[in-house]
Design a protein around this motif. Structure first.
Motif, PDB file in Angstrom:
ATOM      1  N   LYS A  85      11.814  28.798  15.006  1.00 60.77           N
ATOM      2  CA  LYS A  85      10.878  29.610  15.786  1.00 60.77           C
ATOM      3  C   LYS A  85      10.284  30.765  14.986  1.00 60.77           C
ATOM      4  N   TYR A  86      11.072  31.395  14.125  1.00 60.95           N
ATOM      5  CA  TYR A  86      10.641  32.628  13.471  1.00 60.95           C
ATOM      6  C   TYR A  86       9.968  32.431  12.115  1.00 60.95           C
ATOM      7  N   HIS A  87      10.414  31.439  11.351  1.00 64.09           N
ATOM      8  CA  HIS A  87       9.859  31.268  10.001  1.00 64.09           C
ATOM      9  C   HIS A  87       8.392  30.854  10.104  1.00 64.09           C
ATOM     10  N   PRO A  88       7.508  31.444   9.284  1.00 65.44           N
ATOM     11  CA  PRO A  88       6.086  31.091   9.352  1.00 65.44           C
ATOM     12  C   PRO A  88       5.822  29.599   9.220  1.00 65.44           C
ATOM     13  N   ASP A  89       6.705  28.882   8.528  1.00 64.52           N
ATOM     14  CA  ASP A  89       6.550  27.435   8.374  1.00 64.52           C
ATOM     15  C   ASP A  89       7.471  26.650   9.307  1.00 64.52           C
ATOM     16  N   SER A 127      13.685  40.735   9.373  1.00 65.93           N
ATOM     17  CA  SER A 127      13.678  39.539   8.535  1.00 65.93           C
ATOM     18  C   SER A 127      12.700  38.501   9.102  1.00 65.93           C
ATOM     19  N   LEU A 128      13.171  37.297   9.438  1.00 70.89           N
ATOM     20  CA  LEU A 128      12.266  36.294  10.003  1.00 70.89           C
ATOM     21  C   LEU A 128      11.703  36.737  11.349  1.00 70.89           C
ATOM     22  N   HIS A 142      -5.515  41.322  20.447  1.00 70.03           N
ATOM     23  CA  HIS A 142      -5.907  41.887  21.741  1.00 70.03           C
ATOM     24  C   HIS A 142      -4.752  41.834  22.732  1.00 70.03           C
ATOM     25  N   THR A 143      -3.770  40.979  22.446  1.00 71.67           N
ATOM     26  CA  THR A 143      -2.578  40.887  23.290  1.00 71.67           C
ATOM     27  C   THR A 143      -1.500  41.835  22.809  1.00 71.67           C
ATOM     28  N   PHE A 144      -1.268  41.856  21.496  1.00 70.69           N
ATOM     29  CA  PHE A 144      -0.225  42.695  20.904  1.00 70.69           C
ATOM     30  C   PHE A 144      -0.863  43.700  19.952  1.00 70.69           C
ATOM     31  N   GLY A 145      -0.828  44.958  20.330  1.00 67.31           N
ATOM     32  CA  GLY A 145      -1.469  45.975  19.496  1.00 67.31           C
ATOM     33  C   GLY A 145      -0.552  46.675  18.527  1.00 67.31           C
ATOM     34  N   ASN A 146       0.744  46.266  18.502  1.00 66.02           N
ATOM     35  CA  ASN A 146       1.716  46.975  17.671  1.00 66.02           C
ATOM     36  C   ASN A 146       2.776  46.013  17.143  1.00 66.02           C
ATOM     37  N   ALA A 147       3.204  46.222  15.890  1.00 70.73           N
ATOM     38  CA  ALA A 147       4.258  45.399  15.300  1.00 70.73           C
ATOM     39  C   ALA A 147       5.206  46.277  14.487  1.00 70.73           C
ATOM     40  N   ILE A 148       6.505  46.104  14.738  1.00 68.64           N
ATOM     41  CA  ILE A 148       7.543  46.826  14.001  1.00 68.64           C
ATOM     42  C   ILE A 148       8.264  45.818  13.119  1.00 68.64           C
ATOM     43  N   LEU A 149       8.253  46.071  11.808  1.00 68.81           N
ATOM     44  CA  LEU A 149       8.742  45.104  10.832  1.00 68.81           C
ATOM     45  C   LEU A 149       9.871  45.691  10.007  1.00 68.81           C
ATOM     46  N   HIS A 150      11.073  45.176  10.196  1.00 69.42           N
ATOM     47  CA  HIS A 150      12.200  45.546   9.345  1.00 69.42           C
ATOM     48  C   HIS A 150      12.431  44.408   8.344  1.00 69.42           C
ATOM     49  N   SER A 151      11.967  44.604   7.131  1.00 66.07           N
ATOM     50  CA  SER A 151      12.164  43.655   6.025  1.00 66.07           C
ATOM     51  C   SER A 151      11.736  42.228   6.350  1.00 66.07           C
ATOM     52  N   ASP A 188      19.666  28.018   2.405  1.00 58.68           N
ATOM     53  CA  ASP A 188      20.561  28.014   1.240  1.00 58.68           C
ATOM     54  C   ASP A 188      19.852  28.301  -0.077  1.00 58.68           C
ATOM     55  N   ASN A 189      18.769  29.057  -0.002  1.00 55.56           N
ATOM     56  CA  ASN A 189      18.093  29.505  -1.213  1.00 55.56           C
ATOM     57  C   ASN A 189      18.240  31.020  -1.350  1.00 55.56           C
ATOM     58  N   VAL A 190      17.649  31.563  -2.386  1.00 48.41           N
ATOM     59  CA  VAL A 190      17.616  33.012  -2.601  1.00 48.41           C
ATOM     60  C   VAL A 190      16.157  33.410  -2.777  1.00 48.41           C
ATOM     61  N   ALA A 191      15.737  34.474  -2.072  1.00 48.99           N
ATOM     62  CA  ALA A 191      14.329  34.863  -2.107  1.00 48.99           C
ATOM     63  C   ALA A 191      14.172  36.335  -2.464  1.00 48.99           C
ATOM     64  N   ASN A 192      13.092  36.637  -3.163  1.00 50.92           N
ATOM     65  CA  ASN A 192      12.714  38.015  -3.443  1.00 50.92           C
ATOM     66  C   ASN A 192      11.841  38.502  -2.288  1.00 50.92           C
ATOM     67  N   PHE A 193      12.414  39.341  -1.418  1.00 52.20           N
ATOM     68  CA  PHE A 193      11.654  39.878  -0.298  1.00 52.20           C
ATOM     69  C   PHE A 193      10.814  41.082  -0.714  1.00 52.20           C
TER      70      PHE A 193
END
Length: 249
Positions: A85-89, A127-128, A142-151, A188-193
Motif C-alpha cells: 500500500k505505501y511503497h510508490p511501486d 518512511s514508506l 485540492h483534497t489534501f493541502g498538507n503533508a508531514i514526512l518523517h524520512s 531485504d535490500n539496503v537503500a540510501n534515503f
C-alpha cells in the motif's frame, strides 16, 4: 483538563476490497458543534505508540499552542501489506491513495464535524508511510493541502510529481536523518534515503512550497523521529489558521 477520546472503528473499502481498522483521536474538548481540521496518519498505531502523537497534541492544545484537531490513525496489517500500500511501486499503492481521497475523507467528514477544504486536511507518515502521504498530497492537492514526512523513501516518481505540482496548494513538513545512508528495507535490500531526500528538498525549496525542512543527526528510527512529531504539529496547526474561516465554511 478533559481527556481526549480514542475510538476504534472499521471501514470497508470498495477500492481495496477489504476492511481496514481506524484509530480515531478526538481532542479533549471535542464538540459536535465545532469544526476541526483532521489528519490521516499512516502507520497509525506506531505514531500513537512510538511517536506519542496523542500526548503531544494534548500538551500543545493545553498550552494553547495549536488548534485542536482530529487524528485518524490507519494501522498496517503486516509488513507485506504495508509495502503493497505505501511503497510508490507497491501493488496496491494507487488503490490505497484512491481509498484515502475517495473513501476515507468522505467517511470522516460524514461522521465528524470538520472543515471541508484541502487546507484543513493533513497526511502524515514515516518512511514508506511518508512516501504515500507525499504522493497522495501531490496527486490530490485540492483534497489534501498538507503533508508531514518523517524520512520518506523518495524515488523518481515522487520527484517528478514535486516538480509538476502547484506549490501554492500543498504545505510540507519534511525531515531526514544525516545517518540514513544505509537503511534496511522490507525487500531485504539496503537503500540510501538521505541522498534522494536532499534532492527532493532542493526541488521543494526551489519551487516555493510552504515548507519546513531539517536534516537531523540520526538514523531511520522512531527515537529520532519522535521529537519531530511535536515540531510538525506546531508547524502545521497554527492556532489562528482556522478561526477566521469558521463562519464561512
Amino acid at each position: 483538563m478533559t481527556e481526549a477520546k480514542m475510538l476504534e472503528k472499521k471501514i470497508w473499502s470498495t477500492v481495496l476490497n477489504e476492511e481496514l481498522d481506524l484509530l480515531i483521536y478526538l481532542p479533549p474538548t471535542f464538540s459536535p458543534l465545532s469544526k476541526y481540521p483532521f489528519f490521516l496518519v499512516q502507520d497509525g498505531k506506531d505514531y500513537f505508540q512510538f511517536g506519542k502523537l496523542a500526548r503531544f497534541a494534548d500538551e500543545l492544545v493545553e498550552s494553547k499552542t495549536i488548534q485542536e484537531a482530529i487524528f485518524v490513525g490507519i494501522p498496517y496489517k503486516t509488513v507485506e501489506d504495508r509495502r503493497a500500500k505505501y511503497h510508490p511501486d507497491g501493488a496496491q499503492n494507487e488503490a490505497y491513495i484512491r481509498f484515502l481521497a475517495h473513501e476515507l475523507v468522505p467517511y470522516i467528514e460524514a461522521n465528524y464535524p470538520t472543515y471541508h477544504m484541502g487546507a484543513s486536511r493533513f497526511l502524515m507518515g514515516d518512511s514508506l508511510g511518508a512516501s504515500v502521504s507525499l504522493k497522495a498530497a501531490l496527486k490530490y492537492p485540492h483534497t489534501f493541502g498538507n503533508a508531514i514526512l518523517h524520512s520518506p523513501l523518495v524515488n523518481e516518481e515522487l520527484m517528478t510529481l514535486a516538480e509538476k505540482a502547484n506549490p501554492a496548494l500543498v504545505k510540507i513538513f519534511h525531515v531526514i536523518g544525516s545517518e540514513e545512508t544505509e537503511v534496511p528495507t522490507t525487500d531485504d535490500n539496503v537503500a540510501n534515503f538521505l541522498e534522494p531526500n536532499l534532492a527532493l528538498h532542493t526541488i521543494l525549496e526551489a519551487r516555493g512550497f510552504d515548507y519546513y525542512f531539517q536534516e537531523f543527526e540520526g538514523k531511520h528510527r522512531w527515537k529520532y523521529w519522535q521529537p519531530f512529531v511535536k515540531e510538525a504539529l506546531q508547524f502545521m496547526l497554527d492556532k489562528e489558521q482556522f478561526a477566521t474561516e469558521d463562519m464561512t465554511v
